[in-house]
Design an enzyme around this catalytic site. Structure first.
Site, PDB file in Angstrom:
ATOM      1  N   GLN A  30     -28.231 -43.774 -10.021  1.00 37.08           N
ATOM      2  CA  GLN A  30     -28.953 -42.531  -8.635  1.00 37.08           C
ATOM      3  C   GLN A  30     -29.225 -43.392  -7.407  1.00 37.08           C
ATOM      4  O   GLN A  30     -29.888 -44.315  -7.018  1.00 37.08           O
ATOM      5  CB  GLN A  30     -30.074 -41.950  -9.331  1.00 37.08           C
ATOM      6  CG  GLN A  30     -30.748 -41.395  -7.935  1.00 37.08           C
ATOM      7  CD  GLN A  30     -32.218 -40.451  -8.486  1.00 37.08           C
ATOM      8  OE1 GLN A  30     -32.952 -41.393  -9.162  1.00 37.08           O
ATOM      9  NE2 GLN A  30     -32.169 -39.695  -8.789  1.00 37.08           N
ATOM     10  N   GLY A  31     -28.191 -43.486  -6.123  1.00 34.88           N
ATOM     11  CA  GLY A  31     -28.958 -44.203  -5.531  1.00 34.88           C
ATOM     12  C   GLY A  31     -29.319 -43.120  -4.268  1.00 34.88           C
ATOM     13  O   GLY A  31     -28.776 -42.255  -2.938  1.00 34.88           O
ATOM     14  N   TYR A  32     -30.740 -42.758  -4.366  1.00 41.20           N
ATOM     15  CA  TYR A  32     -31.846 -42.136  -3.334  1.00 41.20           C
ATOM     16  C   TYR A  32     -32.192 -42.736  -2.853  1.00 41.20           C
ATOM     17  O   TYR A  32     -32.022 -42.946  -1.168  1.00 41.20           O
ATOM     18  CB  TYR A  32     -32.760 -41.244  -4.799  1.00 41.20           C
ATOM     19  CG  TYR A  32     -32.058 -39.439  -5.008  1.00 41.20           C
ATOM     20  CD1 TYR A  32     -30.624 -39.294  -5.012  1.00 41.20           C
ATOM     21  CD2 TYR A  32     -32.706 -38.621  -5.074  1.00 41.20           C
ATOM     22  CE1 TYR A  32     -29.777 -38.487  -5.890  1.00 41.20           C
ATOM     23  CE2 TYR A  32     -32.115 -37.530  -5.821  1.00 41.20           C
ATOM     24  CZ  TYR A  32     -30.657 -37.498  -6.256  1.00 41.20           C
ATOM     25  OH  TYR A  32     -30.078 -36.012  -5.712  1.00 41.20           O
ATOM     26  N   SER A  71     -32.247 -47.667 -10.814  1.00 41.98           N
ATOM     27  CA  SER A  71     -32.464 -48.114 -11.855  1.00 41.98           C
ATOM     28  C   SER A  71     -30.690 -48.326 -12.666  1.00 41.98           C
ATOM     29  O   SER A  71     -30.030 -47.748 -12.978  1.00 41.98           O
ATOM     30  CB  SER A  71     -33.041 -46.644 -12.615  1.00 41.98           C
ATOM     31  OG  SER A  71     -34.386 -46.751 -12.452  1.00 41.98           O
ATOM     32  N   GLU A  86     -33.919 -33.803 -13.640  1.00 40.40           N
ATOM     33  CA  GLU A  86     -34.467 -35.145 -13.831  1.00 40.40           C
ATOM     34  C   GLU A  86     -36.174 -34.917 -14.111  1.00 40.40           C
ATOM     35  O   GLU A  86     -36.816 -35.725 -15.190  1.00 40.40           O
ATOM     36  CB  GLU A  86     -34.917 -35.977 -12.157  1.00 40.40           C
ATOM     37  CG  GLU A  86     -35.811 -37.433 -11.993  1.00 40.40           C
ATOM     38  CD  GLU A  86     -35.330 -38.283 -11.317  1.00 40.40           C
ATOM     39  OE1 GLU A  86     -34.566 -37.916  -9.851  1.00 40.40           O
ATOM     40  OE2 GLU A  86     -36.079 -39.495 -11.517  1.00 40.40           O
ATOM     41  N   SER A 130     -43.171 -38.687  -7.076  1.00 41.79           N
ATOM     42  CA  SER A 130     -44.663 -39.617  -7.223  1.00 41.79           C
ATOM     43  C   SER A 130     -45.435 -38.216  -7.629  1.00 41.79           C
ATOM     44  O   SER A 130     -45.405 -36.745  -7.315  1.00 41.79           O
ATOM     45  CB  SER A 130     -46.061 -39.791  -5.980  1.00 41.79           C
ATOM     46  OG  SER A 130     -45.893 -38.685  -5.317  1.00 41.79           O
ATOM     47  N   GLU A 162     -48.616 -37.428  -6.855  1.00 41.33           N
ATOM     48  CA  GLU A 162     -48.867 -36.349  -5.525  1.00 41.33           C
ATOM     49  C   GLU A 162     -48.433 -35.462  -4.881  1.00 41.33           C
ATOM     50  O   GLU A 162     -48.451 -34.615  -4.548  1.00 41.33           O
ATOM     51  CB  GLU A 162     -48.817 -37.554  -4.378  1.00 41.33           C
ATOM     52  CG  GLU A 162     -50.477 -38.550  -4.897  1.00 41.33           C
ATOM     53  CD  GLU A 162     -50.670 -39.896  -5.794  1.00 41.33           C
ATOM     54  OE1 GLU A 162     -49.261 -39.773  -5.967  1.00 41.33           O
ATOM     55  OE2 GLU A 162     -50.955 -39.934  -6.072  1.00 41.33           O
TER      56      GLU A 162
END
Ligand SMILES: Cc1cc2nc3c(=O)[nH]c(=O)nc-3n(C[C@H](O)[C@H](O)[C@H](O)COP(=O)(O)OP(=O)(O)OC[C@H]3O[C@@H](n4cnc5c(N)ncnc54)[C@H](O)[C@@H]3O)c2cc1C
Length: 406
Positions: A136-138, A171, A253, A387, A389
Protein backbone atom coordinates in the site's frame (compact mmCIF):
# COMPACT_ATOMS: atom_id res chain seq x y z
CA UNK A 1 -9.50 -19.74 -11.78
CA UNK A 2 -11.87 -21.50 -9.38
CA UNK A 3 -13.73 -24.58 -10.48
CA UNK A 4 -16.97 -24.25 -8.60
CA UNK A 5 -19.11 -27.33 -8.78
CA UNK A 6 -20.95 -26.42 -5.59
CA UNK A 7 -24.68 -26.48 -5.04
CA UNK A 8 -26.77 -23.39 -5.54
CA UNK A 9 -27.54 -21.37 -2.36
CA UNK A 10 -31.09 -22.66 -2.04
CA UNK A 11 -30.07 -26.33 -2.25
CA UNK A 12 -29.60 -28.37 0.90
CA UNK A 13 -26.87 -26.97 3.15
CA UNK A 14 -26.50 -30.45 4.63
CA UNK A 15 -25.31 -31.74 1.30
CA UNK A 16 -22.99 -28.77 0.98
CA UNK A 17 -21.65 -29.41 4.48
CA UNK A 18 -20.95 -33.02 3.60
CA UNK A 19 -19.11 -31.93 0.46
CA UNK A 20 -17.02 -29.43 2.44
CA UNK A 21 -16.12 -32.08 5.02
CA UNK A 22 -15.03 -34.50 2.35
CA UNK A 23 -12.99 -31.86 0.56
CA UNK A 24 -11.30 -30.69 3.77
CA UNK A 25 -10.56 -34.29 4.69
CA UNK A 26 -8.82 -34.77 1.36
CA UNK A 27 -7.02 -31.42 1.18
CA UNK A 28 -6.26 -29.91 4.60
CA UNK A 29 -2.93 -31.25 5.93
CA UNK A 30 -3.41 -32.03 9.63
CA UNK A 31 0.21 -31.01 10.21
CA UNK A 32 -1.00 -27.40 9.83
CA UNK A 33 -3.32 -27.45 12.84
CA UNK A 34 -2.27 -24.61 15.16
CA UNK A 35 0.17 -23.19 12.62
CA UNK A 36 -1.83 -20.15 11.54
CA UNK A 37 0.97 -17.92 12.86
CA UNK A 38 2.68 -18.67 9.52
CA UNK A 39 0.30 -16.14 8.02
CA UNK A 40 2.28 -13.43 9.82
CA UNK A 41 5.44 -14.44 7.93
CA UNK A 42 6.49 -12.67 4.72
CA UNK A 43 5.67 -15.86 2.77
CA UNK A 44 2.16 -16.17 4.24
CA UNK A 45 0.90 -19.78 4.33
CA UNK A 46 4.02 -20.91 2.46
CA UNK A 47 5.92 -19.96 5.62
CA UNK A 48 4.51 -23.21 7.09
CA UNK A 49 6.54 -25.22 4.56
CA UNK A 50 5.45 -27.58 1.78
CA UNK A 51 2.15 -28.42 3.48
CA UNK A 52 1.38 -24.71 3.85
CA UNK A 53 2.11 -24.11 0.18
CA UNK A 54 -0.01 -27.10 -0.90
CA UNK A 55 -2.90 -25.93 1.29
CA UNK A 56 -2.72 -22.42 -0.20
CA UNK A 57 -2.74 -23.83 -3.73
CA UNK A 58 -5.71 -26.11 -2.99
CA UNK A 59 -7.78 -23.35 -1.38
CA UNK A 60 -6.78 -20.88 -4.09
CA UNK A 61 -7.80 -23.26 -6.90
CA UNK A 62 -11.12 -23.92 -5.17
CA UNK A 63 -11.72 -20.20 -4.64
CA UNK A 64 -12.59 -20.83 -1.01
CA UNK A 65 -10.01 -18.41 0.40
CA UNK A 66 -12.37 -15.74 -0.93
CA UNK A 67 -15.57 -17.76 -0.61
CA UNK A 68 -18.17 -15.15 -1.54
CA UNK A 69 -16.24 -13.42 -4.32
CA UNK A 70 -17.43 -14.05 -7.91
CA UNK A 71 -16.13 -17.20 -9.60
CA UNK A 72 -15.30 -15.32 -12.82
CA UNK A 73 -12.54 -13.50 -10.91
CA UNK A 74 -11.29 -16.55 -8.99
CA UNK A 75 -13.57 -16.42 -5.95
CA UNK A 76 -15.69 -19.26 -4.55
CA UNK A 77 -19.06 -17.86 -5.61
CA UNK A 78 -20.65 -19.16 -2.39
CA UNK A 79 -23.71 -17.67 -0.76
CA UNK A 80 -23.22 -16.13 2.72
CA UNK A 81 -24.86 -19.19 4.28
CA UNK A 82 -22.56 -21.54 2.41
CA UNK A 83 -19.56 -19.43 3.41
CA UNK A 84 -20.68 -19.68 7.05
CA UNK A 85 -20.87 -23.48 6.72
CA UNK A 86 -17.40 -23.53 5.21
CA UNK A 87 -16.05 -21.42 8.10
CA UNK A 88 -17.70 -23.72 10.68
CA UNK A 89 -16.35 -26.86 9.07
CA UNK A 90 -12.87 -25.39 8.77
CA UNK A 91 -12.91 -24.35 12.42
CA UNK A 92 -14.06 -27.80 13.50
CA UNK A 93 -10.99 -29.47 11.98
CA UNK A 94 -8.53 -26.68 12.91
CA UNK A 95 -8.19 -25.51 9.31
CA UNK A 96 -7.35 -21.86 8.65
CA UNK A 97 -7.60 -19.66 5.60
CA UNK A 98 -4.21 -19.65 3.83
CA UNK A 99 -5.20 -16.86 1.44
CA UNK A 100 -4.36 -13.50 2.97
CA UNK A 101 -2.46 -10.26 2.57
CA UNK A 102 -3.43 -6.79 1.47
CA UNK A 103 -4.88 -8.11 -1.78
CA UNK A 104 -7.58 -9.88 0.20
CA UNK A 105 -8.01 -7.54 3.12
CA UNK A 106 -8.32 -4.23 1.34
CA UNK A 107 -7.32 -4.02 -2.32
CA UNK A 108 -9.44 -6.87 -3.79
CA UNK A 109 -12.79 -5.64 -2.44
CA UNK A 110 -11.96 -2.12 -3.63
CA UNK A 111 -10.98 -3.30 -7.11
CA UNK A 112 -14.19 -5.33 -7.34
CA UNK A 113 -16.12 -2.13 -6.72
CA UNK A 114 -14.11 0.41 -8.72
CA UNK A 115 -11.89 -1.52 -11.16
CA UNK A 116 -12.47 -1.84 -14.89
CA UNK A 117 -13.35 -5.26 -16.27
CA UNK A 118 -9.83 -5.59 -17.67
CA UNK A 119 -8.24 -4.67 -14.31
CA UNK A 120 -10.39 -7.19 -12.44
CA UNK A 121 -9.57 -9.95 -14.92
CA UNK A 122 -5.87 -9.11 -14.71
CA UNK A 123 -5.49 -8.85 -10.93
CA UNK A 124 -8.29 -10.64 -9.08
CA UNK A 125 -7.39 -14.30 -9.85
CA UNK A 126 -3.85 -13.91 -8.47
CA UNK A 127 -5.28 -12.19 -5.37
CA UNK A 128 -7.64 -15.14 -4.83
CA UNK A 129 -4.73 -17.59 -4.99
CA UNK A 130 -2.33 -15.29 -3.07
CA UNK A 131 0.21 -15.74 -5.86
CA UNK A 132 0.78 -12.00 -6.13
CA UNK A 133 1.63 -9.80 -3.13
CA UNK A 134 0.39 -6.23 -2.91
CA UNK A 135 1.64 -3.29 -0.85
CA UNK A 136 0.00 0.00 0.00
CA UNK A 137 1.60 3.26 -1.15
CA UNK A 138 -0.38 5.84 0.79
CA UNK A 139 1.70 7.48 3.57
CA UNK A 140 4.51 9.92 2.88
CA UNK A 141 6.97 11.64 5.21
CA UNK A 142 4.68 14.71 5.26
CA UNK A 143 1.35 12.96 4.79
CA UNK A 144 0.20 10.42 7.39
CA UNK A 145 -2.94 11.41 9.25
CA UNK A 146 -3.31 14.30 6.82
CA UNK A 147 -3.08 11.90 3.90
CA UNK A 148 -4.54 14.30 1.33
CA UNK A 149 -1.36 16.40 1.65
CA UNK A 150 0.53 13.73 -0.31
CA UNK A 151 3.00 15.05 -2.87
CA UNK A 152 4.11 12.04 -4.94
CA UNK A 153 3.41 13.37 -8.41
CA UNK A 154 2.24 11.48 -11.50
CA UNK A 155 2.91 13.63 -14.53
CA UNK A 156 0.69 13.08 -17.56
CA UNK A 157 2.77 11.91 -20.54
CA UNK A 158 -0.03 10.96 -22.91
CA UNK A 159 -0.47 7.19 -22.68
CA UNK A 160 1.38 6.92 -19.36
CA UNK A 161 2.31 8.78 -16.20
CA UNK A 162 5.80 9.43 -14.89
CA UNK A 163 5.80 9.12 -11.11
CA UNK A 164 8.24 10.89 -8.78
CA UNK A 165 8.21 11.07 -4.99
CA UNK A 166 8.51 9.09 -1.78
CA UNK A 167 6.18 6.85 0.18
CA UNK A 168 6.93 5.66 3.69
CA UNK A 169 5.88 2.90 6.11
CA UNK A 170 5.13 0.74 3.05
CA UNK A 171 4.36 -2.61 4.72
CA UNK A 172 5.86 -5.55 2.83
CA UNK A 173 7.23 -3.21 0.15
CA UNK A 174 10.43 -5.28 -0.12
CA UNK A 175 8.44 -8.45 -0.97
CA UNK A 176 5.55 -6.99 -2.93
CA UNK A 177 4.95 -7.60 -6.64
CA UNK A 178 2.55 -4.68 -7.05
CA UNK A 179 1.66 -1.50 -5.19
CA UNK A 180 -1.69 0.31 -5.07
CA UNK A 181 -0.78 3.95 -4.58
CA UNK A 182 -2.36 7.33 -4.10
CA UNK A 183 -0.57 9.92 -6.23
CA UNK A 184 -1.15 13.54 -7.11
CA UNK A 185 -2.21 14.18 -10.71
CA UNK A 186 -3.25 17.80 -10.15
CA UNK A 187 -1.29 20.17 -7.92
CA UNK A 188 -3.97 22.85 -7.93
CA UNK A 189 -6.56 20.79 -6.01
CA UNK A 190 -6.09 18.94 -2.73
CA UNK A 191 -8.52 15.99 -2.57
CA UNK A 192 -9.71 16.15 -6.19
CA UNK A 193 -6.10 16.22 -7.38
CA UNK A 194 -5.44 12.65 -6.22
CA UNK A 195 -5.59 9.50 -8.39
CA UNK A 196 -5.34 5.78 -7.61
CA UNK A 197 -2.57 3.98 -9.51
CA UNK A 198 -1.48 0.34 -9.72
CA UNK A 199 2.31 0.21 -9.94
CA UNK A 200 4.39 -2.84 -10.85
CA UNK A 201 7.13 -2.97 -8.18
CA UNK A 202 9.60 -4.28 -10.80
CA UNK A 203 9.32 -1.02 -12.76
CA UNK A 204 12.65 0.73 -13.30
CA UNK A 205 13.13 3.66 -10.89
CA UNK A 206 11.66 2.08 -7.73
CA UNK A 207 13.93 1.75 -4.69
CA UNK A 208 12.80 0.12 -1.45
CA UNK A 209 14.60 0.56 1.89
CA UNK A 210 13.36 -1.51 4.89
CA UNK A 211 12.92 0.24 8.28
CA UNK A 212 13.33 -1.64 11.58
CA UNK A 213 10.52 -1.71 14.14
CA UNK A 214 10.74 -1.91 17.94
CA UNK A 215 9.87 -5.62 17.67
CA UNK A 216 13.14 -6.21 15.82
CA UNK A 217 11.68 -7.02 12.41
CA UNK A 218 11.64 -4.81 9.32
CA UNK A 219 8.21 -5.34 7.87
CA UNK A 220 7.91 -1.94 6.29
CA UNK A 221 9.90 0.37 4.06
CA UNK A 222 10.63 3.71 2.57
CA UNK A 223 9.72 3.51 -1.13
CA UNK A 224 11.23 5.93 -3.63
CA UNK A 225 9.85 6.61 -7.12
CA UNK A 226 12.32 8.11 -9.54
CA UNK A 227 10.84 8.72 -13.01
CA UNK A 228 8.73 5.57 -12.86
CA UNK A 229 6.61 5.03 -15.99
CA UNK A 230 3.08 3.75 -15.25
CA UNK A 231 0.64 2.99 -18.12
CA UNK A 232 -2.61 4.94 -17.90
CA UNK A 233 -4.63 1.71 -17.99
CA UNK A 234 -3.22 1.10 -14.49
CA UNK A 235 -5.26 3.99 -13.06
CA UNK A 236 -8.33 2.79 -11.16
CA UNK A 237 -11.33 5.07 -11.69
CA UNK A 238 -11.11 8.44 -13.34
CA UNK A 239 -8.32 10.98 -12.85
CA UNK A 240 -9.02 12.80 -9.56
CA UNK A 241 -11.24 10.02 -8.18
CA UNK A 242 -8.40 8.57 -6.11
CA UNK A 243 -9.48 10.11 -2.81
CA UNK A 244 -12.93 8.49 -2.98
CA UNK A 245 -11.46 5.10 -3.94
CA UNK A 246 -8.63 5.44 -1.41
CA UNK A 247 -11.08 6.14 1.43
CA UNK A 248 -13.18 3.09 0.52
CA UNK A 249 -10.05 0.96 0.69
CA UNK A 250 -9.31 2.39 4.15
CA UNK A 251 -12.76 1.28 5.33
CA UNK A 252 -11.94 -2.29 4.30
CA UNK A 253 -8.53 -1.95 5.94
CA UNK A 254 -10.03 -0.69 9.20
CA UNK A 255 -12.64 -3.41 9.35
CA UNK A 256 -9.93 -6.02 8.97
CA UNK A 257 -7.46 -4.33 11.31
CA UNK A 258 -10.05 -4.20 14.07
CA UNK A 259 -8.82 -7.60 15.17
CA UNK A 260 -12.21 -9.27 15.10
CA UNK A 261 -11.64 -11.05 11.82
CA UNK A 262 -8.07 -11.86 12.71
CA UNK A 263 -9.00 -13.18 16.10
CA UNK A 264 -11.77 -15.31 14.67
CA UNK A 265 -9.30 -16.76 12.19
CA UNK A 266 -6.81 -17.41 14.99
CA UNK A 267 -9.47 -19.26 16.97
CA UNK A 268 -10.38 -21.34 13.95
CA UNK A 269 -6.70 -22.08 13.47
CA UNK A 270 -6.41 -23.71 16.86
CA UNK A 271 -4.54 -20.86 18.61
CA UNK A 272 -4.60 -21.18 22.42
CA UNK A 273 -7.05 -19.04 24.35
CA UNK A 274 -5.93 -16.69 27.12
CA UNK A 275 -7.54 -18.86 29.87
CA UNK A 276 -5.79 -21.96 28.51
CA UNK A 277 -2.41 -20.23 28.51
CA UNK A 278 -3.07 -18.93 32.03
CA UNK A 279 -3.92 -22.43 33.32
CA UNK A 280 -0.78 -23.78 31.72
CA UNK A 281 1.52 -21.13 33.21
CA UNK A 282 -0.14 -20.31 36.54
CA UNK A 283 -1.67 -23.67 37.39
CA UNK A 284 -5.22 -24.37 38.57
CA UNK A 285 -6.97 -24.39 41.96
CA UNK A 286 -8.88 -27.34 43.40
CA UNK A 287 -11.87 -26.50 41.19
CA UNK A 288 -9.81 -26.40 38.01
CA UNK A 289 -9.88 -22.59 37.76
CA UNK A 290 -6.89 -20.33 37.03
CA UNK A 291 -4.96 -20.36 40.31
CA UNK A 292 -4.29 -16.60 40.58
CA UNK A 293 -7.72 -15.22 41.65
CA UNK A 294 -6.97 -11.57 40.87
CA UNK A 295 -5.63 -12.29 37.40
CA UNK A 296 -8.48 -14.74 36.83
CA UNK A 297 -11.03 -11.95 37.32
CA UNK A 298 -9.21 -9.66 34.93
CA UNK A 299 -8.98 -12.41 32.32
CA UNK A 300 -12.71 -13.13 32.68
CA UNK A 301 -13.51 -9.42 32.29
CA UNK A 302 -11.31 -9.23 29.24
CA UNK A 303 -12.78 -12.41 27.70
CA UNK A 304 -16.30 -11.03 28.10
CA UNK A 305 -15.38 -7.78 26.39
CA UNK A 306 -13.46 -9.63 23.69
CA UNK A 307 -16.32 -12.00 22.92
CA UNK A 308 -18.83 -9.15 22.87
CA UNK A 309 -16.53 -7.32 20.49
CA UNK A 310 -16.11 -10.37 18.25
CA UNK A 311 -19.85 -10.88 18.01
CA UNK A 312 -20.44 -7.19 17.31
CA UNK A 313 -17.68 -7.22 14.75
CA UNK A 314 -19.10 -10.29 12.98
CA UNK A 315 -22.57 -8.75 13.01
CA UNK A 316 -21.31 -5.48 11.54
CA UNK A 317 -19.39 -7.35 8.82
CA UNK A 318 -22.51 -9.37 7.93
CA UNK A 319 -24.66 -6.22 7.91
CA UNK A 320 -22.12 -4.47 5.73
CA UNK A 321 -22.13 -7.36 3.26
CA UNK A 322 -25.93 -7.41 3.20
CA UNK A 323 -26.15 -3.67 2.58
CA UNK A 324 -23.50 -3.73 -0.12
CA UNK A 325 -20.32 -2.60 1.58
CA UNK A 326 -18.29 -1.37 4.50
CA UNK A 327 -19.06 1.92 6.22
CA UNK A 328 -17.64 4.44 8.68
CA UNK A 329 -18.56 2.00 11.47
CA UNK A 330 -15.21 0.41 10.55
CA UNK A 331 -13.63 3.30 12.52
CA UNK A 332 -15.36 2.16 15.73
CA UNK A 333 -14.33 -1.45 15.15
CA UNK A 334 -10.74 -0.45 14.52
CA UNK A 335 -10.50 1.69 17.67
CA UNK A 336 -12.09 -0.89 19.98
CA UNK A 337 -10.51 -3.93 18.36
CA UNK A 338 -6.95 -2.61 18.42
CA UNK A 339 -7.33 -1.42 22.03
CA UNK A 340 -8.54 -4.89 23.06
CA UNK A 341 -5.75 -6.52 21.06
CA UNK A 342 -3.17 -4.50 22.99
CA UNK A 343 -4.86 -5.35 26.29
CA UNK A 344 -4.77 -9.03 25.39
CA UNK A 345 -1.05 -8.84 24.64
CA UNK A 346 -0.40 -7.06 27.99
CA UNK A 347 -2.36 -9.76 29.84
CA UNK A 348 -0.47 -12.48 27.99
CA UNK A 349 2.88 -11.00 29.02
CA UNK A 350 1.67 -10.79 32.62
CA UNK A 351 0.61 -14.44 32.56
CA UNK A 352 3.84 -15.67 31.02
CA UNK A 353 5.93 -13.46 33.33
CA UNK A 354 9.66 -13.12 32.71
CA UNK A 355 9.50 -15.73 29.93
CA UNK A 356 7.43 -13.21 28.00
CA UNK A 357 10.15 -10.56 28.14
CA UNK A 358 12.93 -12.40 26.34
CA UNK A 359 14.54 -11.00 23.23
CA UNK A 360 16.72 -13.93 22.18
CA UNK A 361 18.68 -16.83 23.64
CA UNK A 362 18.37 -20.49 24.66
CA UNK A 363 16.32 -19.69 27.77
CA UNK A 364 13.29 -18.77 25.68
CA UNK A 365 11.13 -20.95 23.46
CA UNK A 366 10.02 -19.79 20.02
CA UNK A 367 6.55 -19.31 21.53
CA UNK A 368 7.91 -17.08 24.33
CA UNK A 369 9.79 -14.91 21.84
CA UNK A 370 6.74 -14.66 19.58
CA UNK A 371 4.75 -13.30 22.54
CA UNK A 372 7.35 -10.63 23.32
CA UNK A 373 7.65 -9.51 19.74
CA UNK A 374 3.92 -9.67 19.18
CA UNK A 375 3.37 -7.51 22.26
CA UNK A 376 5.86 -4.91 20.99
CA UNK A 377 4.70 -5.12 17.37
CA UNK A 378 1.10 -4.72 18.52
CA UNK A 379 1.86 -1.19 19.68
CA UNK A 380 1.65 -0.17 16.02
CA UNK A 381 -1.98 -1.27 15.62
CA UNK A 382 -3.36 1.95 17.07
CA UNK A 383 -1.25 3.92 14.58
CA UNK A 384 -1.49 2.16 11.20
CA UNK A 385 -4.61 2.21 9.08
CA UNK A 386 -5.27 5.64 10.64
CA UNK A 387 -4.47 6.35 14.30
CA UNK A 388 -7.00 6.04 17.12
CA UNK A 389 -7.25 9.83 17.33
CA UNK A 390 -8.11 10.00 13.64
CA UNK A 391 -10.73 7.24 14.01
CA UNK A 392 -12.26 9.19 16.90
CA UNK A 393 -12.41 12.25 14.65
CA UNK A 394 -14.19 10.19 11.96
CA UNK A 395 -16.67 8.82 14.51
CA UNK A 396 -17.31 12.32 15.90
CA UNK A 397 -17.88 13.86 12.49
CA UNK A 398 -19.41 11.11 10.38
CA UNK A 399 -21.36 9.06 12.92
CA UNK A 400 -22.17 11.48 15.75
CA UNK A 401 -22.56 14.43 13.40
CA UNK A 402 -20.35 16.71 15.48
CA UNK A 403 -18.82 19.68 13.71
CA UNK A 404 -15.15 20.59 13.50
CA UNK A 405 -13.94 23.15 16.06
CA UNK A 406 -12.53 25.96 14.00
C1 LIG B 1 3.43 -0.81 11.44
C2 LIG B 1 2.95 0.21 10.48
C3 LIG B 1 2.64 -0.18 9.19
C4 LIG B 1 2.18 0.77 8.27
N1 LIG B 1 1.94 0.35 6.98
C5 LIG B 1 1.60 1.26 6.05
C6 LIG B 1 1.48 0.87 4.68
O1 LIG B 1 1.60 -0.30 4.32
N2 LIG B 1 1.20 1.82 3.78
C7 LIG B 1 1.01 3.13 4.11
O2 LIG B 1 0.75 3.92 3.24
N3 LIG B 1 1.14 3.54 5.41
C8 LIG B 1 1.44 2.64 6.38
N4 LIG B 1 1.58 3.02 7.69
C9 LIG B 1 1.46 4.45 8.02
C10 LIG B 1 0.27 4.82 8.88
O3 LIG B 1 -0.92 4.82 8.12
C11 LIG B 1 0.58 6.18 9.50
O4 LIG B 1 1.64 5.97 10.42
C12 LIG B 1 -0.59 6.79 10.21
O5 LIG B 1 -1.58 7.16 9.29
C13 LIG B 1 -0.19 8.01 11.05
O6 LIG B 1 0.54 8.91 10.28
P1 LIG B 1 1.95 9.47 10.79
O7 LIG B 1 2.80 8.30 11.19
O8 LIG B 1 2.49 10.37 9.74
O9 LIG B 1 1.64 10.27 12.12
P2 LIG B 1 1.08 11.76 12.19
O10 LIG B 1 -0.01 11.94 11.20
O11 LIG B 1 2.22 12.71 12.17
O12 LIG B 1 0.42 11.76 13.64
C14 LIG B 1 1.20 11.89 14.82
C15 LIG B 1 0.26 11.91 16.02
O13 LIG B 1 -0.64 13.04 15.93
C16 LIG B 1 -1.99 12.62 16.00
N5 LIG B 1 -2.80 13.42 15.09
C17 LIG B 1 -2.49 13.77 13.81
N6 LIG B 1 -3.49 14.50 13.27
C18 LIG B 1 -4.45 14.60 14.23
C19 LIG B 1 -5.74 15.21 14.26
N7 LIG B 1 -6.24 15.88 13.20
N8 LIG B 1 -6.49 15.10 15.41
C20 LIG B 1 -6.01 14.41 16.48
N9 LIG B 1 -4.77 13.84 16.50
C21 LIG B 1 -4.02 13.91 15.39
C22 LIG B 1 -1.97 11.17 15.54
O14 LIG B 1 -3.06 10.44 16.08
C23 LIG B 1 -0.63 10.68 16.10
O15 LIG B 1 -0.80 10.30 17.46
C24 LIG B 1 2.03 2.12 8.65
C25 LIG B 1 2.32 2.50 9.96
C26 LIG B 1 2.79 1.58 10.86
C27 LIG B 1 3.11 2.03 12.27
Amino acid sequence: MATNTMLKPDDSLDAFRAEVREWLGANFPKSLIGKIAAMMSPQGADGAGADGAAWRKAMGAKGWGTPTWPTEYGGGGLSRKEAAVLAQEMASVGAWNPIGGMGILMFGPTLLEYGSEAQKRQHMPAICTADIRWCQGYSEPGAGSDLASLQTFAEDKGDHYVVNGQKTWTSGGQWADWCFALVRTDKSKKHEGISFLLIDMKSPGITVKPIQMISGVSPFCETFFDNVAVPKENRVGTEGEGWTIGKRLLQHERTNLSGGGGAARMMGGGAKSLPDVAKEHLGVDSEGRIADAELRLRIIKFEMEWRAFLLTSMRVVQEAKASGGVSVVSSILKTVGTKLGQERAELMIEIIGLQGLGWEGDGFSAGDLAQTRGWLGGKATTIYGGSTEIQNNVVAKRILGMLDHQ
